[in-house]
Scaffold this motif. Structure first.
Motif, short mmCIF file in Angstrom:
data_model
loop_
_atom_site.label_atom_id
_atom_site.label_comp_id
_atom_site.label_asym_id
_atom_site.label_seq_id
_atom_site.Cartn_x
_atom_site.Cartn_y
_atom_site.Cartn_z
N PHE A 59 0.84 -1.20 0.00
CA PHE A 59 0.00 0.00 0.00
C PHE A 59 0.88 1.26 0.00
N ARG A 60 1.93 1.26 0.83
CA ARG A 60 2.82 2.42 0.91
C ARG A 60 3.58 2.62 -0.40
N ARG A 61 4.08 1.52 -0.99
CA ARG A 61 4.79 1.64 -2.28
C ARG A 61 3.87 2.22 -3.36
N ASP A 62 2.64 1.76 -3.39
CA ASP A 62 1.68 2.27 -4.37
C ASP A 62 1.45 3.76 -4.16
N ALA A 63 1.31 4.17 -2.91
CA ALA A 63 1.09 5.59 -2.59
C ALA A 63 2.30 6.43 -2.99
N HIS A 77 -3.75 8.55 0.23
CA HIS A 77 -3.96 7.40 -0.65
C HIS A 77 -3.79 6.08 0.13
N PHE A 78 -2.77 6.02 0.96
CA PHE A 78 -2.55 4.83 1.78
C PHE A 78 -3.78 4.53 2.63
N HIS A 79 -4.31 5.54 3.29
CA HIS A 79 -5.46 5.32 4.17
C HIS A 79 -6.72 4.99 3.37
N THR A 114 8.18 -3.30 17.70
CA THR A 114 8.84 -4.40 17.01
C THR A 114 8.99 -4.15 15.51
N ASP A 115 8.19 -3.28 14.94
CA ASP A 115 8.25 -3.01 13.50
C ASP A 115 8.26 -1.50 13.28
N PRO A 116 9.45 -0.90 13.11
CA PRO A 116 9.53 0.56 13.01
C PRO A 116 8.90 1.13 11.73
N LEU A 117 8.68 0.30 10.72
CA LEU A 117 8.08 0.81 9.49
C LEU A 117 6.58 1.04 9.62
N ARG A 118 5.96 0.33 10.54
CA ARG A 118 4.53 0.54 10.76
C ARG A 118 4.37 1.75 11.66
N ARG A 119 3.48 2.63 11.27
CA ARG A 119 3.32 3.83 12.07
C ARG A 119 1.86 4.26 12.10
N ALA A 120 1.48 4.84 13.21
CA ALA A 120 0.13 5.36 13.38
C ALA A 120 0.23 6.88 13.36
#
Length: 132
Positions: A59-63, A77-79, A114-120
């Protein structure tokens, strides 16, 4: 000229009638969350959170590909992709959308270290750097 003079008694009766119907409907409608059998199990919640985690990089790559250099639009776009995915999952499981969103939120909160790429997060709302 007062509102009564503009609308007349018939117009006022229609407005008051509509308001009474709206108030009655709002008073008697039941919440979707109150319905039995519309909750995800803990196992389903974990599975949904993990399933989205696996899809997030795509999703992030597409955005990023669609909106290079425009972080706000990338997040938007991601959301949008995330929302469409969540709606499909909710329909598949026969639960309200809020149940799927809670599962995603819980997974983000549980695994944020545990996963720094995931963010809120969301990009601050600013004017775009360019105008088409």
């Amino acid at each position: 000229m007062t509102i009564n003079q503009k609308l007349g008694y018939g117009g006022m009766a229609v407005i008051v009638g509509c308001l009474l119907v709206l108030i009655g409907r709002a008073w008697t409608v039941s919440s979707v969350d109150d319905s039995p059998g519309t909750k995800l199990t803990e196992a389903q919640q974990r599975a949904i959170g993990q399933a989205l985690a696996r899809r997030e990089p795509a999703f992030r790559r597409d955005a990023e590909r669609r909106f290079p250099g425009d972080v706000w639009s990338q997040d938007d776009h991601f959301h949008n992709l995330e929302q469409r995915w969540a709606r499909r999952v909710a329909a598949k499981h026969g639960v309200p959308l809020i149940e799927v969103l809670r599962a995603i939120d819980e997974d983000l909160r549980t695994n944020k270290r545990t996963d720094p790429l995931r963010r809120a997060t969301a990009a601050p709302c600013k004017p775009r750097p360019f105008y088409d």
